[in-house]
Design a protein around this motif. Sequence first.
Motif, PDB file in Angstrom:
ATOM      1  N   LYS A 185     -15.399   4.779 -13.453  1.00 31.93           N
ATOM      2  CA  LYS A 185     -13.995   4.767 -13.306  1.00 31.93           C
ATOM      3  C   LYS A 185     -13.600   5.349 -11.680  1.00 31.93           C
ATOM      4  CE  LYS A 185      -9.483   5.073 -15.209  1.00 31.93           C
ATOM      5  NZ  LYS A 185      -8.746   5.639 -16.514  1.00 31.93           N
ATOM      6  N   GLU A 186     -14.124   6.581 -11.736  1.00 37.07           N
ATOM      7  CA  GLU A 186     -13.934   7.465 -10.603  1.00 37.07           C
ATOM      8  C   GLU A 186     -14.572   6.784  -9.175  1.00 37.07           C
ATOM      9  OE1 GLU A 186     -14.828   8.675 -13.313  1.00 37.07           O
ATOM     10  OE2 GLU A 186     -13.440   9.877 -14.057  1.00 37.07           O
ATOM     11  N   SER A 187     -15.554   6.370  -9.392  1.00 37.19           N
ATOM     12  CA  SER A 187     -16.510   5.676  -8.443  1.00 37.19           C
ATOM     13  C   SER A 187     -15.525   4.453  -7.788  1.00 37.19           C
ATOM     14  CB  SER A 187     -17.788   5.339  -8.696  1.00 37.19           C
ATOM     15  OG  SER A 187     -18.396   6.457  -8.945  1.00 37.19           O
ATOM     16  N   THR A 210     -12.501   3.911  -8.153  1.00 35.37           N
ATOM     17  CA  THR A 210     -11.283   3.943  -7.301  1.00 35.37           C
ATOM     18  C   THR A 210     -11.503   4.386  -5.790  1.00 35.37           C
ATOM     19  OG1 THR A 210     -10.282   4.717  -9.257  1.00 35.37           O
ATOM     20  CG2 THR A 210      -9.109   5.555  -7.228  1.00 35.37           C
ATOM     21  N   VAL A 211     -12.598   5.056  -5.474  1.00 33.95           N
ATOM     22  CA  VAL A 211     -12.891   5.507  -4.370  1.00 33.95           C
ATOM     23  C   VAL A 211     -13.367   4.189  -3.384  1.00 33.95           C
ATOM     24  CG1 VAL A 211     -14.760   6.876  -2.837  1.00 33.95           C
ATOM     25  CG2 VAL A 211     -13.626   7.922  -4.850  1.00 33.95           C
ATOM     26  N   ASN A 212     -14.300   3.486  -4.184  1.00 30.27           N
ATOM     27  CA  ASN A 212     -14.765   2.188  -3.544  1.00 30.27           C
ATOM     28  C   ASN A 212     -13.399   1.189  -3.190  1.00 30.27           C
ATOM     29  OD1 ASN A 212     -16.964   0.107  -3.059  1.00 30.27           O
ATOM     30  ND2 ASN A 212     -15.697  -0.779  -4.665  1.00 30.27           N
ATOM     31  N   SER A 213     -12.460   1.019  -4.289  1.00 26.81           N
ATOM     32  CA  SER A 213     -11.352   0.184  -3.799  1.00 26.81           C
ATOM     33  C   SER A 213     -10.833   0.719  -2.686  1.00 26.81           C
ATOM     34  CB  SER A 213     -10.372   0.020  -4.846  1.00 26.81           C
ATOM     35  OG  SER A 213     -11.053  -0.431  -6.155  1.00 26.81           O
ATOM     36  N   ILE A 214     -10.779   1.981  -2.418  1.00 32.34           N
ATOM     37  CA  ILE A 214     -10.054   2.521  -1.039  1.00 32.34           C
ATOM     38  C   ILE A 214     -10.691   2.144   0.123  1.00 32.34           C
ATOM     39  CG2 ILE A 214      -9.305   4.680   0.161  1.00 32.34           C
ATOM     40  CD1 ILE A 214      -8.658   5.807  -2.563  1.00 32.34           C
ATOM     41  N   SER A 229     -14.449   0.696 -18.450  1.00 34.11           N
ATOM     42  CA  SER A 229     -13.157   1.117 -17.905  1.00 34.11           C
ATOM     43  C   SER A 229     -12.812   0.512 -16.925  1.00 34.11           C
ATOM     44  CB  SER A 229     -13.334   2.538 -17.442  1.00 34.11           C
ATOM     45  OG  SER A 229     -14.534   2.778 -16.577  1.00 34.11           O
ATOM     46  N   LEU A 230     -13.751  -0.610 -16.383  1.00 35.76           N
ATOM     47  CA  LEU A 230     -13.549  -1.484 -15.119  1.00 35.76           C
ATOM     48  C   LEU A 230     -12.471  -2.548 -15.309  1.00 35.76           C
ATOM     49  CD1 LEU A 230     -17.021  -1.099 -13.488  1.00 35.76           C
ATOM     50  CD2 LEU A 230     -14.832   0.457 -13.237  1.00 35.76           C
ATOM     51  N   GLN A 234     -11.130  -4.087  -9.859  1.00 38.27           N
ATOM     52  CA  GLN A 234     -12.059  -3.198  -9.541  1.00 38.27           C
ATOM     53  C   GLN A 234     -13.413  -3.858  -9.519  1.00 38.27           C
ATOM     54  OE1 GLN A 234     -11.285  -0.297 -12.629  1.00 38.27           O
ATOM     55  NE2 GLN A 234     -10.535   1.137 -11.237  1.00 38.27           N
TER      56      GLN A 234
END
Length: 484
Positions: free
Chosen positions: A195-197, A199-203, A45-46, A50
């Motif tokens: 995938k969820e992790s 997204t949090v990391n990119s922020i 999913s990455l 990402q």
Amino acid sequence: MLETGQAPPLTSEPRKPAHPLLRRKPVEQLVAEGGQGEGGSLRRSLTMWQLTMISIGATLGTGIFVVLGEAAPKAGPAVTISFILAGLTALFSALSYAELAGSVPVSGSSYSYSYATMGEFVAWICGWCLILEYAVSVAAVAVGWGQYLNELLDGTIGVTIPEKIAAPMGEGGWINLPALVVVLLAMVFLMRGAKESATVNSIMVGVKIVTLLLFIGIGVMGIKSGNYTPLAPLGVTGISAAASTLFFSYIGFDAASTAGEEAKNPKKDLPRAIMLSLGIVTILYVLVAFVAVGALPWQDFAGTEAALAQIMTNVTGNSFWGVVLAAGAVVAIFSVVFAVLYGQTRILFAMSRDGLVPKVFAKVDAKTGAPRANVVIVSLFCGALAAFIPLGELANATSIGTLFAFALVNVAVMILRRTKPDMPRTFKVALYPVTPILGFIACAYMMYSLPGATWVAFGVWMAVGLVVYFLYGIRRSRLATAEK
């Protein structure tokens, strides 16, 4: 002919090695097994962006927000040169990583590359070093997180965490509770899935890049030319010693390679993510270090793990900007803990699938697609290290494990070029074989520059690893069981 996704038989190599320690895992099998775990599979999913953010997240912040206070007293104002030297050392190995990640896109990183080229025993040693690299890195960065959290609390509500529960034994405390808390917070997010992790990391990565750019913009106003002289008060030896410690700051670039089984297009995206992340991180490190030693005498860095926040306050004469920097550092360092912890779990996932560590590390949750039991076990172990071990020893231990693993990656590139010259490669090391040879020499030199106590700790760690391998791994290896 094999069906898509079906692993080739374990005995697919035409000849068995003369000794079990030399048995190699075929590259084709490594790739075919990608994502397969106990009871489920990892999810692809990455994206390339990402993956880059994972590498930056695992790298950017460690050396600047935490280890700069350890390195500046060794090199003086020349700590900027130490960052460049460490970055060049990382670059040689990054090129080798990029070639192997594009050719063998799996979660095991240099462990898997070693398994395919140098055999099971060397792969185990490499994997054991990676456990040291990642797990101890998580703990070391978590220790520094507590210092910036204190700066933030002091600047906002005027309270700080008591030293007895904010410092490890040997540094005036009983337990570093903030360090333990940040590791457990990262654990909670990682259990949700890749995938969820991501997204949090990119922020979080975006926040820390903005924070460092803000520091550069404000800190440059406080530069005093006298702080740059003498440039190298402790000579070349001091620069080398600082570079060896600061190499710890660059280890995260290989985090993208641990996501090889969760990337959408790993053969193309992994090499790009590795090189792009290293370039961004190196530029920011050098700029921030140059401004920091220009704004604060190098002697004043000793004993502090929140130097940048202090510089912001000193330059502006206003605690507000120090608080802003501290807030950014809290997010930045959490991002490092988060991304490196992710990499550690994926390496253990690969080792578990090969039978070298217990199966629980390869068990995948069907709902989230994450190795949740793996995440919990690793987090508790890293949290315990962070709570009780001082920062300096953790940073040096991480560096030596990293350098050893990186040296093996450079060797693996050369072996794979000889044994499989026609293998499709989406990225090739420039100036081969000069580059991987220089990468190996640079890693060896950095290891030589580390203090004797670090070598003793490394020797003890490797001795424990050998005991584990010969009592467990050598008999339970999937390659071993397939030969029976």
